[in-house]
Design a protein around this motif. Structure first.
Motif, mmCIF file in Angstrom:
data_model
loop_
_atom_site.group_PDB
_atom_site.id
_atom_site.type_symbol
_atom_site.label_atom_id
_atom_site.label_comp_id
_atom_site.label_asym_id
_atom_site.label_seq_id
_atom_site.Cartn_x
_atom_site.Cartn_y
_atom_site.Cartn_z
ATOM 1 N N GLU A 53 0.848 -1.188 0.000
ATOM 2 C CA GLU A 53 0.000 0.000 0.000
ATOM 3 C C GLU A 53 0.885 1.240 0.000
ATOM 4 N N ILE A 54 0.657 2.126 -0.960
ATOM 5 C CA ILE A 54 1.402 3.378 -1.069
ATOM 6 C C ILE A 54 0.391 4.512 -0.965
ATOM 7 N N ASP A 55 0.557 5.374 0.033
ATOM 8 C CA ASP A 55 -0.323 6.525 0.229
ATOM 9 C C ASP A 55 0.495 7.799 0.065
ATOM 10 N N LEU A 56 0.054 8.685 -0.825
ATOM 11 C CA LEU A 56 0.709 9.969 -1.042
ATOM 12 C C LEU A 56 -0.228 11.086 -0.635
ATOM 13 N N ALA A 57 0.275 12.041 0.131
ATOM 14 C CA ALA A 57 -0.515 13.199 0.544
ATOM 15 C C ALA A 57 -0.401 14.264 -0.544
ATOM 16 N N VAL A 58 -1.468 14.430 -1.313
ATOM 17 C CA VAL A 58 -1.488 15.403 -2.413
ATOM 18 C C VAL A 58 -2.750 16.257 -2.345
ATOM 19 N N PRO A 59 -2.918 17.016 -1.263
ATOM 20 C CA PRO A 59 -4.130 17.835 -1.141
ATOM 21 C C PRO A 59 -4.142 18.966 -2.158
ATOM 22 N N GLY A 60 -5.341 19.346 -2.552
ATOM 23 C CA GLY A 60 -5.496 20.465 -3.474
ATOM 24 C C GLY A 60 -5.407 20.094 -4.935
ATOM 25 N N LEU A 61 -5.042 18.870 -5.244
ATOM 26 C CA LEU A 61 -4.981 18.438 -6.637
ATOM 27 C C LEU A 61 -6.284 17.759 -7.028
ATOM 28 N N LYS A 62 -6.555 17.768 -8.324
ATOM 29 C CA LYS A 62 -7.678 17.006 -8.855
ATOM 30 C C LYS A 62 -7.123 15.693 -9.387
ATOM 31 N N LYS A 63 -7.965 14.681 -9.408
ATOM 32 C CA LYS A 63 -7.453 13.393 -9.871
ATOM 33 C C LYS A 63 -7.064 13.436 -11.350
ATOM 34 N N SER A 69 2.134 5.757 -13.823
ATOM 35 C CA SER A 69 2.605 4.869 -14.892
ATOM 36 C C SER A 69 3.598 3.869 -14.316
ATOM 37 N N ILE A 70 3.795 2.781 -15.044
ATOM 38 C CA ILE A 70 4.767 1.769 -14.623
ATOM 39 C C ILE A 70 5.577 1.352 -15.840
ATOM 40 N N GLU A 71 6.881 1.260 -15.639
ATOM 41 C CA GLU A 71 7.774 0.839 -16.710
ATOM 42 C C GLU A 71 8.943 0.082 -16.089
ATOM 43 N N GLU A 72 9.129 -1.145 -16.498
ATOM 44 C CA GLU A 72 10.218 -2.001 -16.023
ATOM 45 C C GLU A 72 10.302 -2.043 -14.495
ATOM 46 N N ASN A 73 9.196 -2.346 -13.856
ATOM 47 C CA ASN A 73 9.099 -2.508 -12.404
ATOM 48 C C ASN A 73 9.341 -1.219 -11.613
ATOM 49 N N VAL A 74 9.224 -0.060 -12.279
ATOM 50 C CA VAL A 74 9.337 1.229 -11.608
ATOM 51 C C VAL A 74 7.995 1.943 -11.730
ATOM 52 N N LEU A 75 7.391 2.211 -10.580
ATOM 53 C CA LEU A 75 6.107 2.903 -10.520
ATOM 54 C C LEU A 75 6.370 4.398 -10.399
ATOM 55 N N SER A 76 5.803 5.190 -11.290
ATOM 56 C CA SER A 76 5.992 6.644 -11.280
ATOM 57 C C SER A 76 4.666 7.332 -11.014
ATOM 58 N N VAL A 77 4.684 8.290 -10.113
ATOM 59 C CA VAL A 77 3.515 9.103 -9.813
ATOM 60 C C VAL A 77 3.929 10.553 -10.036
ATOM 61 N N SER A 78 3.197 11.232 -10.911
ATOM 62 C CA SER A 78 3.514 12.630 -11.186
ATOM 63 C C SER A 78 2.227 13.432 -11.248
ATOM 64 N N GLU A 118 -4.084 -0.912 -8.376
ATOM 65 C CA GLU A 118 -5.300 -0.107 -8.292
ATOM 66 C C GLU A 118 -4.977 1.198 -7.581
ATOM 67 N N ALA A 119 -5.650 2.274 -7.994
ATOM 68 C CA ALA A 119 -5.416 3.577 -7.368
ATOM 69 C C ALA A 119 -6.749 4.288 -7.169
ATOM 70 N N LYS A 120 -6.833 5.027 -6.066
ATOM 71 C CA LYS A 120 -7.997 5.872 -5.834
ATOM 72 C C LYS A 120 -7.546 7.125 -5.098
ATOM 73 N N ILE A 128 -2.554 3.881 -3.536
ATOM 74 C CA ILE A 128 -2.175 2.927 -4.578
ATOM 75 C C ILE A 128 -1.963 1.575 -3.918
ATOM 76 N N GLU A 129 -2.599 0.554 -4.478
ATOM 77 C CA GLU A 129 -2.447 -0.804 -3.962
ATOM 78 C C GLU A 129 -1.832 -1.670 -5.046
ATOM 79 N N VAL A 130 -0.723 -2.312 -4.707
ATOM 80 C CA VAL A 130 -0.029 -3.197 -5.628
ATOM 81 C C VAL A 130 -0.128 -4.605 -5.056
#
Length: 146
Positions: A53-63, A69-78, A118-120, A128-130
């Protein structure tokens, strides 16, 4: 583990010099205010028996602003957010723009199933749940004593 913000104030310096103010101006909050700082969201990572389970605190953003994205076992959140304040029918002497972006990457362990992610986004927290691969899940069983 607790994170403590270090406050480099004059009362902690052994000798006060005019250079302290100069360095505070250039490297402190004098020129770079809170709005101009590049901020990376705080993250919590936890592991259960069957997932990560990966939780990121990103208040004020819209989904819609967030990209995962994921590429070669690297998960990127931007994310990229741009806001422009417009005032019509007024003589504008100052206009402020708000732009923020970040990118965090996480190398997934070999036990992670990259095809089952999965992400919500709920209340300013991106969750994010992997899932783990079946052979990596902890199998509980009872062992008979002979």
């Amino acid at each position: 583990m607790a994170l403590v913000k270090f406050n480099n104030s004059r009362n902690l310096a052994p000798v006060y010099t005019p250079f302290n103010d100069l360095f505070d101006t250039f490297f402190g909050e004098g020129i770079i205010g809170d709005k101009a700082l590049i901020k990376v969201p705080a993250v919590n990572i936890a592991e259960t028996d069957d997932k990560y389970e990966i939780d990121l605190a990103v208040p004020g953003l819209k989904k819609e602003d967030i990209k995962i994205s994921i590429e070669e076992n690297v998960l990127s959140v931007s994310a990229e957010s741009k806001e422009e304040i417009k005032e019509e029918n007024k003589k504008v002497s100052r206009r402020e723009f708000n732009y923020s972006s970040f990118k965090r990457t996480f190398t997934l362990p070999e036990a992670a199933n990259a095809n089952s992610i999965e992400a919500k986004y709920v209340d300013g927290v991106l969750k994010i749940e992997v899932a783990k691969k079946e052979d990596a899940k902890i199998q509980a069983r009872e062992i008979n004593i002979v």
